[in-house]
Design a protein around this motif. Structure first.
Motif, PDB file in Angstrom:
ATOM      1  N   PHE A 149     -62.202 -11.043 -19.428  1.00  8.75           N
ATOM      2  CA  PHE A 149     -63.795 -12.002 -19.784  1.00  8.75           C
ATOM      3  C   PHE A 149     -64.612 -12.314 -18.123  1.00  8.75           C
ATOM      4  O   PHE A 149     -65.584 -12.775 -18.408  1.00  8.75           O
ATOM      5  N   VAL A 150     -64.850 -11.601 -17.524  1.00  8.23           N
ATOM      6  CA  VAL A 150     -65.763 -11.445 -16.348  1.00  8.23           C
ATOM      7  C   VAL A 150     -66.746 -10.166 -16.775  1.00  8.23           C
ATOM      8  O   VAL A 150     -66.450  -8.926 -16.684  1.00  8.23           O
ATOM      9  N   PRO A 151     -67.822 -10.016 -17.092  1.00  7.79           N
ATOM     10  CA  PRO A 151     -68.906  -8.794 -17.512  1.00  7.79           C
ATOM     11  C   PRO A 151     -68.472  -7.829 -16.468  1.00  7.79           C
ATOM     12  O   PRO A 151     -68.307  -8.223 -15.331  1.00  7.79           O
ATOM     13  N   LYS A 152     -68.712  -6.637 -16.914  1.00  7.09           N
ATOM     14  CA  LYS A 152     -68.711  -5.769 -15.846  1.00  7.09           C
ATOM     15  C   LYS A 152     -69.996  -5.369 -15.373  1.00  7.09           C
ATOM     16  O   LYS A 152     -71.112  -6.278 -15.313  1.00  7.09           O
ATOM     17  N   PRO A 153     -69.866  -4.852 -13.951  1.00  6.95           N
ATOM     18  CA  PRO A 153     -71.122  -4.677 -12.920  1.00  6.95           C
ATOM     19  C   PRO A 153     -72.342  -4.300 -13.616  1.00  6.95           C
ATOM     20  O   PRO A 153     -72.059  -3.683 -14.436  1.00  6.95           O
ATOM     21  N   GLY A 154     -73.351  -4.989 -12.685  1.00  2.00           N
ATOM     22  CA  GLY A 154     -74.258  -5.035 -13.720  1.00  2.00           C
ATOM     23  C   GLY A 154     -76.203  -5.536 -13.036  1.00  2.00           C
ATOM     24  O   GLY A 154     -75.432  -6.395 -11.879  1.00  2.00           O
ATOM     25  N   PRO A 155     -77.110  -5.759 -13.710  1.00  7.34           N
ATOM     26  CA  PRO A 155     -77.986  -6.652 -13.058  1.00  7.34           C
ATOM     27  C   PRO A 155     -78.215  -7.845 -12.985  1.00  7.34           C
ATOM     28  O   PRO A 155     -78.887  -8.611 -12.063  1.00  7.34           O
ATOM     29  N   TRP A 156     -77.330  -8.737 -13.754  1.00  8.79           N
ATOM     30  CA  TRP A 156     -76.779 -10.025 -14.078  1.00  8.79           C
ATOM     31  C   TRP A 156     -75.967 -10.237 -12.071  1.00  8.79           C
ATOM     32  O   TRP A 156     -76.210 -11.223 -12.029  1.00  8.79           O
ATOM     33  N   MET A 157     -75.182  -9.591 -11.823  1.00 11.77           N
ATOM     34  CA  MET A 157     -74.047  -9.370 -10.035  1.00 11.77           C
ATOM     35  C   MET A 157     -75.571 -10.405  -9.623  1.00 11.77           C
ATOM     36  O   MET A 157     -75.795 -11.365  -8.789  1.00 11.77           O
ATOM     37  N   PHE A 158     -77.262  -9.724  -9.648  1.00  8.10           N
ATOM     38  CA  PHE A 158     -77.710 -10.499  -8.702  1.00  8.10           C
ATOM     39  C   PHE A 158     -78.197 -10.945  -8.645  1.00  8.10           C
ATOM     40  O   PHE A 158     -78.922 -11.499  -7.895  1.00  8.10           O
ATOM     41  N   THR A 159     -78.897 -11.135  -9.806  1.00  9.18           N
ATOM     42  CA  THR A 159     -79.256 -12.303 -10.712  1.00  9.18           C
ATOM     43  C   THR A 159     -78.544 -13.931 -10.078  1.00  9.18           C
ATOM     44  O   THR A 159     -78.800 -15.172  -9.458  1.00  9.18           O
ATOM     45  N   LEU A 160     -76.826 -13.690 -10.155  1.00  5.05           N
ATOM     46  CA  LEU A 160     -75.844 -14.916  -9.834  1.00  5.05           C
ATOM     47  C   LEU A 160     -75.863 -15.351  -8.646  1.00  5.05           C
ATOM     48  O   LEU A 160     -75.872 -16.434  -7.714  1.00  5.05           O
ATOM     49  N   LYS A 161     -75.929 -13.665  -8.060  1.00  5.83           N
ATOM     50  CA  LYS A 161     -76.388 -13.960  -6.163  1.00  5.83           C
ATOM     51  C   LYS A 161     -77.040 -14.465  -5.600  1.00  5.83           C
ATOM     52  O   LYS A 161     -77.014 -15.661  -5.156  1.00  5.83           O
TER      53      LYS A 161
END
Length: 280
Positions: free
Chosen positions: A229-241
């Protein structure tokens, strides 16, 4: 009791003064009487208090003071811990840090209570030094999330070997410290009960509170299928940080405002937890 008023008002006088200079001798107090204080409530037993503490610990995970730390640990789990065995070990050390911190906090609270001091949840935030240190630490972590520098300890990514596990342990302890200014539903009655009972019962209630706080991370590692249910690693992780960094900066601003109030930089009128104070 129908005779209990909805609002309590009065004047508190202190000969030494309420401010640092001793010039404010009296303050008016206006406090709301909550419904639970005006009506009969179900008697709380030790097992019900433990259940409430566990639920409150789970709910603490979504509070603004805790969510950034949990989110960062979940990001680490998704990004780096592909081996379920190592993920479980990291989660165990993370939970161990939470439990040791809760036991230490419970011991201090119960000892101070036995000595006749008026203490409660988050009592350490009454110390300006503690508040200043926490604000500084959160600011450093926020700058780390914004990418100004990188370090591999506590909230940052775990490294192979003992240092990575030690970082997970410290993260659990730090998460406990961040949780103390927050109060989740069910927590108030459970902690109030714990502080009025013999120390074994008090320690037991705090144990269940810590287990509730660490339950989501343990669930993610014990049942890896939940990570689907957690998205795979990607650019979204930098935005979330960056978003988490903004949340941490908001916590820093709140701590700075608390520190300013403690140091007397905001004289006049103040309000906290429904209690209004006006100086004269």
């Amino acid at each position: 009791n129908r005779d209990v008023p909805d609002q309590l008002e009065g004047i508190l006088v202190h000969e030494a003064g309420w401010d640092r200079d001793g010039t404010i001798k009296a303050v008016t107090v206006s406090a709301q009487v909550f419904p639970a204080a005006k009506g009969a409530s179900m008697p709380l037993t030790w097992w019900l208090a433990c259940f409430f503490a566990f639920l409150g610990g789970i709910i603490l995970n979504v509070m603004p003071c805790v969510l950034p730390v949990l989110s960062i640990k979940v990001l680490q789990l998704v990004q780096r811990e592909t081996e379920s065995g190592r993920a479980v070990v990291h989660a165990f050390f993370f939970l161990s840090g939470i439990m040791v911190s809760f036991w230490a906090l419970a011991a201090v609270l119960l000892l101070l209570k036995a000595a006749g001091h008026a203490v409660g949840w988050g009592f350490q935030f009454q110390s300006p030094v503690f508040v200043a240190v926490m604000a500084l630490v959160l600011f450093v972590f926020a700058m780390n999330l914004f990418g100004f520098f990188e370090f591999s300890f506590a909230l940052s990514g775990p490294k192979p070997g003992r240092k990575g596990f030690l970082g997970s342990f410290v993260s659990g302890g730090f998460m406990t410290l961040l949780a103390t200014p927050c109060t989740a539903p069910f927590m108030g009655s459970a902690l109030g009960f714990a502080l009025t009972q013999p120390w074994p019962v008090g320690i037991l209630v705090f144990t269940f509170l810590g287990l509730g706080l660490g339950a989501p991370m343990m669930a993610l590692t014990a049942w890896p299928q939940l990570t689907r249910f957690v998205p795979k690693p990607g650019p979204w992780m930098f935005t979330l940080k960056r978003i988490l960094g903004v949340i941490l900066l908001a916590c820093v601003l709140w701590l700075v405002s608390v520190l300013a109030l403690q140091l007397g930089f905001q004289p006049g009128h103040a309000s906290r937890d429904g209690i209004a104070l006006r100086a004269y």
